[in-house]
Design a protein around this motif. Structure first.
Motif, PDB file in Angstrom:
ATOM      1  N   ILE A 219       1.618  18.264   4.836  1.00 22.15           N
ATOM      2  CA  ILE A 219       1.258  17.389   5.949  1.00 22.15           C
ATOM      3  C   ILE A 219       0.633  16.070   5.501  1.00 22.15           C
ATOM      4  O   ILE A 219      -0.291  16.056   4.696  1.00 22.15           O
ATOM      5  CB  ILE A 219       0.330  18.119   6.963  1.00 22.15           C
ATOM      6  CG1 ILE A 219       0.065  17.231   8.186  1.00 22.15           C
ATOM      7  CG2 ILE A 219      -0.959  18.613   6.328  1.00 22.15           C
ATOM      8  CD1 ILE A 219      -0.460  17.977   9.395  1.00 22.15           C
ATOM      9  N   ASN A 220       1.217  14.986   6.022  1.00 27.22           N
ATOM     10  CA  ASN A 220       0.563  13.686   5.946  1.00 27.22           C
ATOM     11  C   ASN A 220       0.307  13.305   7.397  1.00 27.22           C
ATOM     12  O   ASN A 220       1.234  12.872   8.103  1.00 27.22           O
ATOM     13  CB  ASN A 220       1.436  12.640   5.257  1.00 27.22           C
ATOM     14  CG  ASN A 220       0.717  11.298   5.166  1.00 27.22           C
ATOM     15  OD1 ASN A 220      -0.353  11.119   5.755  1.00 27.22           O
ATOM     16  ND2 ASN A 220       1.300  10.360   4.448  1.00 27.22           N
ATOM     17  N   ALA A 221      -0.909  13.488   7.838  1.00 25.62           N
ATOM     18  CA  ALA A 221      -1.226  13.298   9.256  1.00 25.62           C
ATOM     19  C   ALA A 221      -1.515  11.842   9.592  1.00 25.62           C
ATOM     20  O   ALA A 221      -1.894  11.538  10.728  1.00 25.62           O
ATOM     21  CB  ALA A 221      -2.396  14.195   9.648  1.00 25.62           C
ATOM     22  N   GLY A 222      -1.345  10.933   8.624  1.00 21.00           N
ATOM     23  CA  GLY A 222      -1.642   9.525   8.902  1.00 21.00           C
ATOM     24  C   GLY A 222      -3.103   9.397   9.324  1.00 21.00           C
ATOM     25  O   GLY A 222      -3.977  10.118   8.823  1.00 21.00           O
ATOM     26  N   ALA A 223      -3.362   8.516  10.274  1.00 19.99           N
ATOM     27  CA  ALA A 223      -4.748   8.283  10.686  1.00 19.99           C
ATOM     28  C   ALA A 223      -5.384   9.515  11.346  1.00 19.99           C
ATOM     29  O   ALA A 223      -6.614   9.653  11.347  1.00 19.99           O
ATOM     30  CB  ALA A 223      -4.812   7.089  11.633  1.00 19.99           C
ATOM     31  N   LEU A 224      -4.550  10.440  11.858  1.00 23.42           N
ATOM     32  CA  LEU A 224      -5.110  11.661  12.473  1.00 23.42           C
ATOM     33  C   LEU A 224      -5.929  12.456  11.456  1.00 23.42           C
ATOM     34  O   LEU A 224      -6.831  13.217  11.822  1.00 23.42           O
ATOM     35  CB  LEU A 224      -3.989  12.548  13.022  1.00 23.42           C
ATOM     36  CG  LEU A 224      -3.165  11.993  14.189  1.00 23.42           C
ATOM     37  CD1 LEU A 224      -1.990  12.927  14.496  1.00 23.42           C
ATOM     38  CD2 LEU A 224      -4.043  11.829  15.427  1.00 23.42           C
TER      39      LEU A 224
ATOM     40  N   ILE B  88       0.838  -1.213   0.000  1.00 23.24           N
ATOM     41  CA  ILE B  88       0.000   0.000   0.000  1.00 23.24           C
ATOM     42  C   ILE B  88       0.871   1.261   0.000  1.00 23.24           C
ATOM     43  O   ILE B  88       0.608   2.211  -0.738  1.00 23.24           O
ATOM     44  CB  ILE B  88      -0.920   0.026   1.249  1.00 23.24           C
ATOM     45  CG1 ILE B  88      -1.890  -1.144   1.205  1.00 23.24           C
ATOM     46  CG2 ILE B  88      -1.674   1.354   1.355  1.00 23.24           C
ATOM     47  CD1 ILE B  88      -2.763  -1.289   2.443  1.00 23.24           C
ATOM     48  N   TYR B  89       1.926   1.258   0.837  1.00 26.49           N
ATOM     49  CA  TYR B  89       2.684   2.501   1.042  1.00 26.49           C
ATOM     50  C   TYR B  89       4.038   2.546   0.330  1.00 26.49           C
ATOM     51  O   TYR B  89       4.734   3.564   0.393  1.00 26.49           O
ATOM     52  CB  TYR B  89       2.880   2.742   2.544  1.00 26.49           C
ATOM     53  CG  TYR B  89       1.566   2.897   3.290  1.00 26.49           C
ATOM     54  CD1 TYR B  89       0.707   3.946   2.980  1.00 26.49           C
ATOM     55  CD2 TYR B  89       1.181   1.992   4.272  1.00 26.49           C
ATOM     56  CE1 TYR B  89      -0.499   4.096   3.643  1.00 26.49           C
ATOM     57  CE2 TYR B  89      -0.031   2.136   4.947  1.00 26.49           C
ATOM     58  CZ  TYR B  89      -0.873   3.189   4.623  1.00 26.49           C
ATOM     59  OH  TYR B  89      -2.061   3.340   5.267  1.00 26.49           O
ATOM     60  N   GLY B  90       4.406   1.427  -0.335  1.00 29.23           N
ATOM     61  CA  GLY B  90       5.687   1.415  -1.036  1.00 29.23           C
ATOM     62  C   GLY B  90       6.838   1.018  -0.118  1.00 29.23           C
ATOM     63  O   GLY B  90       6.642   0.726   1.059  1.00 29.23           O
TER      64      GLY B  90
HETATM   65  C1  DQA Z   1      -2.067   7.633   4.946  1.00 28.55           C
HETATM   66  C2  DQA Z   1      -3.521   7.145   4.870  1.00 28.55           C
HETATM   67  C3  DQA Z   1      -4.130   7.037   6.249  1.00 28.55           C
HETATM   68  O1  DQA Z   1      -5.464   6.557   6.157  1.00 28.55           O
HETATM   69  C4  DQA Z   1      -3.339   6.069   7.111  1.00 28.55           C
HETATM   70  O2  DQA Z   1      -3.880   6.017   8.408  1.00 28.55           O
HETATM   71  C5  DQA Z   1      -1.884   6.409   7.133  1.00 28.55           C
HETATM   72  C6  DQA Z   1      -1.242   6.753   5.873  1.00 28.55           C
HETATM   73  C7  DQA Z   1      -1.381   7.647   3.555  1.00 28.55           C
HETATM   74  O3  DQA Z   1      -0.339   8.274   3.453  1.00 28.55           O
HETATM   75  O4  DQA Z   1      -1.860   7.020   2.618  1.00 28.55           O
HETATM   76  O5  DQA Z   1      -1.231   6.335   8.159  1.00 28.55           O
HETATM   77  O6  DQA Z   1      -2.063   8.951   5.437  1.00 28.55           O
END
Ligand code: DQA
Length: 150
Positions: free
Chosen positions: A73-78, A22-24
């Motif tokens: 910003i890539n806040a991940g799940a936040l 998914i993320y490489g």
């Molecule tokens: C994410 C997507 C989010 O849903 C996930 O929780 C992540 C990574 C992404 O870069 O695709 O931590 O932000």
């Protein structure tokens, strides 16, 4: 000198080994190194910060905003629920670009909504680590245009 913060939220320190399909396979360290190279080309400064803690990201914004011109910003799940992070970004008044490595709209329903999207200038999803570099290109251009208009 234009200064841009690149903020990464929870679990993004695990890039490289975290769900690589998914993320490489690029680590965050390598992405940040690519960003530093691109920043040199653009003649801007990039400050990279990652935290697994919502409050640490907010503290970072509060502390560094006076010396920043923009945020990537890539806040991940936040992304999907942190109104506190959203408020901190709004308070900063900095132009922000939201980045997601994966295409959040093609994944589970809970990932389809971003509480940050409406307060960002734009967002880039699904292009893997390239998204960060594209965000840096775009934000640099937008800030240059803004400087010219002044
Ligand atoms: C994410 C997507 C989010 O849903 C996930 O929780 C992540 C990574 C992404 O870069 O695709 O931590 O932000």
């Amino acid at each position: 000198m234009v200064t841009i913060a690149v903020l990464n939220g929870p679990n993004l320190n695990m890039l490289g080994t975290r769900e690589p399909t998914i993320y490489g396979t690029m680590t965050l360290e390598r992405i940040n190194a690519q960003l530093q190279e691109r920043a040199l080309l653009h003649g801007v400064t990039v400050q990279c910060f990652q935290s697994n803690h919502e409050g640490a990201l907010i503290d970072y914004l509060q502390e560094h905003t006076p010396n920043l011109d923009g945020v990537i910003i890539n806040a991940g799940a936040l992304t999907h629920y942190s109104l506190a992070l959203r408020d901190a970004l709004v308070t900063s008044t900095l132009p922000a670009i939201e980045v997601h490595l994966s295409n959040i709209y093609a994944r589970e329903a809970f990932r389809h909504h971003s509480v940050l999207a409406a307060i960002c200038r734009g967002h880039i999803v699904g292009l893997g680590w390239h998204g960060y570099l594209l965000a840096l290109d775009a934000l640099t251009e937008l800030l240059r245009e803004q400087q010219k208009e002044r």
